[in-house]
Design a protein around this motif. Structure first.
Motif, short mmCIF file in Angstrom:
data_model
loop_
_atom_site.label_atom_id
_atom_site.label_comp_id
_atom_site.label_asym_id
_atom_site.label_seq_id
_atom_site.Cartn_x
_atom_site.Cartn_y
_atom_site.Cartn_z
N ARG A 104 -2.98 -6.32 -10.09
CA ARG A 104 -4.31 -5.90 -9.62
C ARG A 104 -4.26 -4.51 -9.00
O ARG A 104 -5.19 -3.71 -9.15
CB ARG A 104 -4.83 -6.92 -8.60
CG ARG A 104 -6.27 -6.66 -8.18
CD ARG A 104 -6.84 -7.83 -7.40
NE ARG A 104 -6.28 -7.95 -6.08
CZ ARG A 104 -5.50 -8.93 -5.68
NH1 ARG A 104 -5.14 -9.87 -6.51
NH2 ARG A 104 -5.06 -8.98 -4.44
N LEU A 105 -3.15 -4.20 -8.31
CA LEU A 105 -3.02 -2.90 -7.66
C LEU A 105 -2.40 -1.86 -8.59
O LEU A 105 -2.23 -0.70 -8.16
CB LEU A 105 -2.14 -3.05 -6.40
CG LEU A 105 -2.70 -3.99 -5.33
CD1 LEU A 105 -1.72 -4.11 -4.18
CD2 LEU A 105 -4.04 -3.50 -4.83
N ALA B 17 5.92 -20.55 -7.40
CA ALA B 17 4.55 -20.35 -6.93
C ALA B 17 4.33 -18.95 -6.38
O ALA B 17 3.38 -18.26 -6.75
CB ALA B 17 4.23 -21.40 -5.86
N GLN B 18 5.23 -18.50 -5.50
CA GLN B 18 5.05 -17.19 -4.89
C GLN B 18 5.24 -16.08 -5.92
O GLN B 18 4.64 -15.00 -5.80
CB GLN B 18 6.04 -17.02 -3.73
CG GLN B 18 5.84 -15.77 -2.90
CD GLN B 18 4.65 -15.89 -1.96
OE1 GLN B 18 3.82 -16.77 -2.12
NE2 GLN B 18 4.58 -15.00 -1.00
N THR B 19 6.04 -16.32 -6.95
CA THR B 19 6.22 -15.33 -8.02
C THR B 19 4.87 -15.02 -8.66
O THR B 19 4.55 -13.86 -8.93
CB THR B 19 7.19 -15.85 -9.10
OG1 THR B 19 8.30 -16.51 -8.49
CG2 THR B 19 7.69 -14.72 -9.95
N ARG B 20 4.09 -16.06 -8.92
CA ARG B 20 2.78 -15.86 -9.55
C ARG B 20 1.85 -15.07 -8.65
O ARG B 20 1.15 -14.15 -9.09
CB ARG B 20 2.14 -17.22 -9.87
CG ARG B 20 2.89 -18.05 -10.88
CD ARG B 20 2.08 -19.27 -11.23
NE ARG B 20 2.79 -20.18 -12.10
CZ ARG B 20 2.23 -21.22 -12.71
NH1 ARG B 20 0.95 -21.46 -12.53
NH2 ARG B 20 2.94 -22.00 -13.49
N VAL B 21 1.83 -15.42 -7.37
CA VAL B 21 0.95 -14.72 -6.42
C VAL B 21 1.30 -13.24 -6.36
O VAL B 21 0.43 -12.37 -6.40
CB VAL B 21 1.07 -15.36 -5.02
CG1 VAL B 21 0.31 -14.54 -3.99
CG2 VAL B 21 0.55 -16.79 -5.04
N LEU B 22 2.59 -12.95 -6.29
CA LEU B 22 3.03 -11.56 -6.18
C LEU B 22 2.71 -10.77 -7.44
O LEU B 22 2.23 -9.64 -7.37
CB LEU B 22 4.53 -11.52 -5.89
CG LEU B 22 4.95 -12.05 -4.52
CD1 LEU B 22 6.47 -12.19 -4.45
CD2 LEU B 22 4.45 -11.15 -3.40
N MET B 23 2.96 -11.36 -8.61
CA MET B 23 2.72 -10.63 -9.85
C MET B 23 1.24 -10.37 -10.05
O MET B 23 0.85 -9.27 -10.50
CB MET B 23 3.28 -11.42 -11.04
CG MET B 23 3.29 -10.62 -12.34
SD MET B 23 4.30 -9.11 -12.17
CE MET B 23 4.33 -8.54 -13.85
N ARG B 24 0.40 -11.33 -9.72
CA ARG B 24 -1.05 -11.10 -9.84
C ARG B 24 -1.47 -9.93 -8.98
O ARG B 24 -2.29 -9.09 -9.39
CB ARG B 24 -1.82 -12.36 -9.43
CG ARG B 24 -1.88 -13.44 -10.49
CD ARG B 24 -2.98 -14.44 -10.19
NE ARG B 24 -2.76 -15.12 -8.93
CZ ARG B 24 -2.16 -16.30 -8.80
NH1 ARG B 24 -1.69 -16.91 -9.87
NH2 ARG B 24 -2.02 -16.87 -7.62
N THR B 25 -0.91 -9.85 -7.77
CA THR B 25 -1.29 -8.78 -6.86
C THR B 25 -0.75 -7.43 -7.34
O THR B 25 -1.46 -6.42 -7.30
CB THR B 25 -0.77 -9.08 -5.45
OG1 THR B 25 -1.21 -10.38 -5.06
CG2 THR B 25 -1.30 -8.06 -4.46
N LEU B 26 0.48 -7.40 -7.80
CA LEU B 26 1.05 -6.17 -8.33
C LEU B 26 0.24 -5.65 -9.51
O LEU B 26 0.01 -4.43 -9.64
CB LEU B 26 2.50 -6.40 -8.75
CG LEU B 26 3.51 -6.62 -7.62
CD1 LEU B 26 4.82 -7.19 -8.17
CD2 LEU B 26 3.78 -5.33 -6.86
N SER C 10 0.80 -1.22 0.00
CA SER C 10 0.00 0.00 0.00
C SER C 10 0.83 1.27 0.00
O SER C 10 0.28 2.36 -0.14
CB SER C 10 -0.93 0.00 1.22
OG SER C 10 -0.18 -0.01 2.43
N VAL C 11 2.15 1.16 0.16
CA VAL C 11 2.98 2.36 0.26
C VAL C 11 3.97 2.48 -0.90
O VAL C 11 4.80 3.38 -0.92
CB VAL C 11 3.75 2.40 1.60
CG1 VAL C 11 2.79 2.25 2.76
CG2 VAL C 11 4.84 1.34 1.67
N LEU C 12 3.88 1.60 -1.91
CA LEU C 12 4.88 1.57 -2.97
C LEU C 12 4.53 2.49 -4.14
O LEU C 12 3.37 2.64 -4.51
CB LEU C 12 5.04 0.15 -3.50
CG LEU C 12 5.55 -0.92 -2.53
CD1 LEU C 12 5.67 -2.25 -3.26
CD2 LEU C 12 6.88 -0.51 -1.92
#
Length: 666
Positions: free
Chosen positions: A118-119, A107-116, A90-92
């Motif tokens: 989306r935001l 696995a975590q790469t996918r989760v992080l990229m999807r979130t980046l 929220s602060v980036l």
């Protein structure tokens, strides 16, 4: 001077912290590069981080790129500490997603990229470890396009791949292959550029392509990819150039109203609370009276000291302004997720799923329960999703968890920082309850069987999935004093933490339908007599009885957390694996087979993920690769699981009143 608040994110062991060290060294902040293996990196400052070689808490350091001060935030890569990443997002202003050239997209790469995505956070990709044996450039770039997003473009090529002398060669405007790929990527997202490309008949000017690349990267539409090695420094200069050119700097009016977000809280050497705040607007100065709060809570404190990040570390300052990250002292009641300054209507955002596991913490010796609760409360300040659950009946406390590694870290932290040895009971799954229908109940004050001077009527209705709990009133606002109204609303929230089966109740609307009270009275020539006047305690004691009666009449359905899974395995092991998945209550879709490899996707109960991970090596000859992540909640099929209650059970009226009346008279 501009400011860029930059996050470094990755799957565990992709090389985030090593890249942070290399960036600081290249920028001249540190003279010697620390090593994760040696435990002497700048951002992994906790003793436990140095011992385990993983990042557990986010850390802020800074360096300078020309006229830009970069506040770099190193985040954990292990999925058990995803809450730390959530608070940073929220602060980036921008992010660098680190991917290993050896392990590829994980696995975590996918989760992080999807979130980046989306935001809409502008993101560069750094493919690390090109100097390692087994490193791949072409296949990694293809995996980025296939598994993360097709909107990627390599900014250079690799020479000497997989050797210590591997280096990155940036593409130049004279390279027609690069400019063609760049033009096609950018034109897909820019109509004016597409028209010029189609109608011009000649290659577009490189400066125009570069301007479009800056614009589209800043809008999180495309993601430039840089290759390199954090260990040797190869490609890091090009990455730093990309950070300075392609990522947008912070905005905000330093003279505007104060507005910021707390993303981290820690304790100083003297036990004082220190809040890390990203300022979006305004300026906070030493000795300012600063309001803060979130989710209906409000507080205020006097700022006693301010720190800002400069040339690697935090230094004392008189103020911190818009766009910057600061450390604030003096705000004793502040919490992670709080807004500072304008707090009206601010609620904490959650980008990842909440923890779905919990475990009881058992102190050794048992006499240390008070010290344990204090220590866990201190840890919960730094990680609210630990979510302490106190059981006063059994004298136990449990914590919410993302996984087994987090449990080990909590255990080690309690031993090292507080001198408390603990063990954990078996990890269990946190389920949810949702109302199955509508239920109503009401009780009239001081009329059997109601011993309290309070009249309350409540209705429980189901609400859309994901909506949480809403509270409404159908009585006139002036029908009771505000303090009594507030007592009912607060107690409704507390009571719904345990439904009919003991699980938290969500996705419902609770409506106050009846109310009544006895005004403040006293005997002649005497002081106030609470025996003939309603108090907030009357309403707090009655609300659980009325609410649980209404909930019981509505009925509830218990839902368990489900994880989506993707399992890559040898095709000839599909046969033995499918029956195991069935025993674990997984629901796989039809497998896909290509040559000697197979892929299974589907859903599995969160409670069975760890068991599948343990059996997988034997099932697949050690070749199986499992990716899992929270997906949704599904209604439990078969016996309904129940969780022991930690209250005095308003579902059992006799037991509840016996305890409540004894407490009041006592």
């Amino acid at each position: 001077m501009h400011t860029l608040n930059l996050g470094i994110l990755a799957h565990v062991d992709a090389g985030k912290t090593s890249l942070t060290e290399r960036l600081l060294h290249t920028a001249g902040v540190i003279d010697e590069i620390g090593s994760v293996d040696d435990g002497n990196t700048r951002t992994d400052s906790l003793a436990l981080e140095r011992q385990r070689g993983i990042t557990i808490k986010s850390a802020v350091v800074s360096f300078t790129i020309e006229d830009i001060t970069v506040n770099l935030i190193d985040t954990p890569g292990h999925p058990d500490f995803i809450a730390e990443v959530e608070r940073v997002l929220s602060v980036l202003d921008g992010a660098v997603l680190v991917v290993s050239a050896v392990e590829g997209v994980q696995a975590q790469t996918r989760v992080l990229m999807r979130t980046l995505q989306r935001l809409r956070i502008p993101t560069l990709v750094f493919v690390n470890k090109i100097d390692r044996g087994g490193a791949q450039d072409t296949s990694t770039l293809r995996a980025l396009s296939e598994k993360l997003t097709p909107a990627v473009v390599a900014m250079g090529s690799v020479d000497g791949l997989g050797t210590r002398g591997a280096r990155c060669v940036p593409y130049a405007e004279s390279d027609p292959g690069f400019t063609t790929r760049l033009t096609e990527l950018l034109a897909d997202r820019d109509d004016a550029l597409l028209a010029a490309y189609v109608d011009g008949g000649a290659p577009l000017p490189y400066h125009r392509l570069r301007e479009a690349l800056v614009a589209q990267t800043g809008q999180a539409l495309v993601h430039p990819v840089f290759f390199g090695s954090a260990v040797t420094g190869a490609g890091v200069d090009a990455l730093i150039g990309g950070i300075g050119e392609l990522l947008p700097t912070a905005g905000g009016d330093a003279d505007g109203p104060v507005s910021g977000t707390v993303f981290k809280v820690e304790r100083g050497a003297g036990g004082e609370k220190i809040a890390y705040v990203r300022m979006f607007s305004g300026t906070v100065r030493t000795r300012d009276r600063l309001p803060f709060g979130c989710d209906h809570t409000r507080g205020e404190g006097k700022v006693t000291a301010v720190g800002v990040f400069d040339h690697g570390a935090a230094v004392g300052a008189a103020s911190v302004g818009a766009g910057r990250i600061g450390k604030l002292w003096g705000l004793g009641d502040i919490r992670i997720g709080d807004a500072v300054g304008a707090t009206d209507g601010v609620t904490a955002e959650h980008f990842f799923a909440p923890p779905t596991l919990e475990s009881v913490v058992v102190p050794s010796p048992p006499a240390g329960r008070g010290e344990l609760h204090f220590a866990l409360s201190q840890l919960a300040e730094q990680d609210p999703l630990i979510n302490l659950r106190q059981d006063d009946i059994r004298k136990e406390v449990s914590v919410s968890l993302y996984g087994e590694v987090q449990k080990e870290v909590i255990q080690a932290t309690l031993a090292q920082e507080f001198g408390i040895d603990v063990t954990f009971r078996q990890t269990t799954t946190i389920c949810l309850e949702r109302p199955a229908g509508t239920g109503c109940a009401f009780e009239v004050g001081d009329k059997d069987p109601n011993p309290f001077l309070a009249t309350i009527g409540l209705r429980v209705d189901p609400a859309p999935i994901g909506s949480g709990v809403a509270y409404r009133i159908e009585v006139e606002l002036g029908s009771m004093p505000f303090s009594l109204m507030r007592a009912v609303e607060e107690t409704v929230g507390e009571t719904l933490r345990q439904g009919i089966h003991g699980w938290p109740v969500t996705d419902c609307v609770v409506t106050l339908t009846h109310s009544g009270y006895w005004p403040r009275q006293s005997h002649s020539h005497a002081v106030f007599d609470k025996s003939m006047s309603s108090t907030a305690g009357d309403f707090r004691n009655l609300t659980p009885l009325v609410l649980m009666t209404a909930l019981k009449r509505a009925g509830t359905t218990v839902y368990e957390p489900m994880h989506r899974f993707r399992l890559e395995l040898p095709a000839d092991t599909l046969g033995p694996t499918l029956p195991v998945l069935a025993r674990l209550r997984a629901v796989p879709r039809a497998p896909s087979v290509q040559g000697a490899s197979g892929v299974l996707e589907g859903e599995i109960p969160a409670a069975r993920v760890h068991e599948l991970q343990q059996q997988l090596p034997a099932l697949t000859r050690g070749e199986g690769v499992l990716e899992t992540g929270f997906d949704s909640y599904r209604a439990v099929v078969g016996p309904v699981p129940a969780r022991p209650r930690t209250d005095h059970n308003p579902l059992n009226r006799k037991e509840y009143l016996l305890h409540t009346v004894r407490r009041i008279t006592g």
